[in-house]
Design a protein around this motif. Structure first.
Motif, PDB file in Angstrom:
ATOM      1  N   LEU A 106      69.084 110.823  97.430  1.00  0.00           N
ATOM      2  CA  LEU A 106      68.521 109.375  97.239  1.00  0.00           C
ATOM      3  C   LEU A 106      69.085 108.709  95.866  1.00  0.00           C
ATOM      4  N   PHE A 107      68.876 109.401  94.682  1.00  0.00           N
ATOM      5  CA  PHE A 107      69.269 108.780  93.496  1.00  0.00           C
ATOM      6  C   PHE A 107      70.615 108.204  93.570  1.00  0.00           C
ATOM      7  N   ASP A 108      71.552 109.209  94.237  1.00  0.00           N
ATOM      8  CA  ASP A 108      72.983 108.673  94.277  1.00  0.00           C
ATOM      9  C   ASP A 108      73.065 107.394  95.102  1.00  0.00           C
ATOM     10  N   PRO A 122      69.091 100.710 105.521  1.00  0.00           N
ATOM     11  CA  PRO A 122      68.232 101.399 105.946  1.00  0.00           C
ATOM     12  C   PRO A 122      68.669 102.910 106.829  1.00  0.00           C
ATOM     13  N   GLU A 123      69.946 102.615 107.339  1.00  0.00           N
ATOM     14  CA  GLU A 123      70.691 103.799 107.752  1.00  0.00           C
ATOM     15  C   GLU A 123      71.026 104.767 106.812  1.00  0.00           C
ATOM     16  N   ARG A 124      71.640 104.458 105.608  1.00  0.00           N
ATOM     17  CA  ARG A 124      72.079 105.223 104.587  1.00  0.00           C
ATOM     18  C   ARG A 124      70.526 105.873 104.078  1.00  0.00           C
ATOM     19  N   VAL A 125      69.516 105.173 103.915  1.00  0.00           N
ATOM     20  CA  VAL A 125      68.238 105.676 103.434  1.00  0.00           C
ATOM     21  C   VAL A 125      67.785 106.750 104.443  1.00  0.00           C
ATOM     22  N   PRO A 237      60.543 109.984  96.641  1.00  0.00           N
ATOM     23  CA  PRO A 237      61.336 111.071  97.765  1.00  0.00           C
ATOM     24  C   PRO A 237      60.645 111.275  99.124  1.00  0.00           C
ATOM     25  N   ARG A 238      59.549 110.705  99.422  1.00  0.00           N
ATOM     26  CA  ARG A 238      59.032 110.594 100.695  1.00  0.00           C
ATOM     27  C   ARG A 238      59.424 109.613 101.441  1.00  0.00           C
ATOM     28  N   THR A 239      59.754 108.378 100.878  1.00  0.00           N
ATOM     29  CA  THR A 239      60.075 107.074 101.588  1.00  0.00           C
ATOM     30  C   THR A 239      61.593 106.805 101.543  1.00  0.00           C
ATOM     31  N   GLY A 240      62.160 107.106 100.368  1.00  0.00           N
ATOM     32  CA  GLY A 240      63.564 106.876 100.283  1.00  0.00           C
ATOM     33  C   GLY A 240      63.783 105.562  99.381  1.00  0.00           C
TER      34      GLY A 240
END
Length: 305
Positions: A106-108, A122-125, A237-240
């Motif tokens: 997610l950080f990346d 949204p697809e990448r998340v 980290p739960r939602t992205g």
């Protein structure tokens, strides 16, 4: 962020060690009264431990165990990697998932990890969240500096050092400063553009002499703006997605610097309401929260001003 308030040294028992580690300058102040190990040997011991941590936990050292793990290589964890991984599992449970070193993907994709990406679809998340669950990629950035402070503090303790302050971006302190008082630490004002630690303070904390870590996490130094909207480096980290609440910075005092580091991050994820409830309901944890609408500190957070 935090800064050490300066004082004049009134005794020659206190020695300062410094060097380069983890992307910045570290400072260790220790009272060597009664310590048999020589100053030069102690300095080499500190550097050796920090070098070992770098080759274990750094995501920027391409030869580290972490980097090799993230590339999919088989590794044999050393004591640093094993200990920190176990601690992070504890912190994940304690924070209800708000602190999660598996959230590296997610950080990346948001450009706050080991890449320069930004504004993912949204697809990448969704894909990154799925990858996080696999645990294939880790990022210890939110806890490694605090953990490093604890490692150095344990080393100094093994030599018989009672009074110490370890600053490796985050801080662990115990005992008294050269004036015979508790160590004093300044909390930076969390305003955009305040990138120089100690230049503009919002509060000053003083220790009671007991060993503890003190760590500040905030959103005012690492962010970018796209189409008039600010995207902060604190990712849930739960939602992205980056958080959007009004908490600007969270300063946590805990028995260890690693725990303080992890909980400061968790508070920035969860926001002020959860943070207040968590801090007041856990013994040994104190906090100082700065929001857009004002400040709050727990009863045991010793603010001098």
């Amino acid at each position: 962020m935090l800064c050490i308030l300066m004082w004049s040294c009134s005794t020659d028992r206190y020695v300062s060690f410094s060097g380069y580690a983890q992307g910045g300058i570290y400072t260790v102040k220790a009272n060597l009264k009664g310590v048999k190990t020589g100053q030069e040997a102690i300095g080499k011991g500190i550097d050796s431990l920090l070098n070992g941590i770098d080759f274990s936990l750094s995501g920027y050292n391409k030869a580290s165990l972490l980097s090799r793990h993230n590339r999919g290589e088989q590794i044999t964890p050393d004591r640093f990697f094993s200990e920190l991984t176990a601690l992070c599992d504890e912190y994940y449970a304690l924070s209800e998932g708000a602190f999660d070193v598996r959230s590296a993907p997610l950080f990346d994709i948001w450009g706050f990890g080991f890449t320069t990406d930004s504004l993912p679809s949204p697809e990448r998340v969704s894909a990154a969240l799925e990858e996080c669950r696999s645990g294939r990629t880790l990022n210890f950035n939110a806890v490694a500096q605090g953990y490093s402070c604890d490692v150095i503090a344990r080393y100094l303790d093994s030599l018989g050092v009672e009074d110490m302050l370890v600053d490796i971006g985050e801080i662990y302190c115990r005992g008294l400063n050269p004036k015979g008082e508790g160590w004093t630490i300044g909390v930076d004002n969390p305003s955009d553009g305040n990138n120089e630690p100690g230049r503009e303070l919002r509060g000053i904390w003083q220790s009671d002499g007991s060993g503890c870590g003190i760590v500040t996490s905030g959103n005012y130094r690492k962010f970018y703006v796209r189409d008039g909207r600010k995207y902060a480096h604190t990712i849930d980290p739960r939602t992205g997605y980056p958080v959007t609440h009004e908490l600007l910075s969270a300063t946590i005092v805990a028995p260890s610097a690693a725990l303080a580091d992890a909980l400061a991050t968790a508070c920035m994820v969860m926001g002020p309401d959860w943070s207040k409830e968590f801090i007041t309901s856990h013994e040994g944890i104190e906090g100082y929260l700065i929001c857009g609408s004002g400040v709050w500190n727990s009863e045991g957070f010793n603010l001098l001003q």
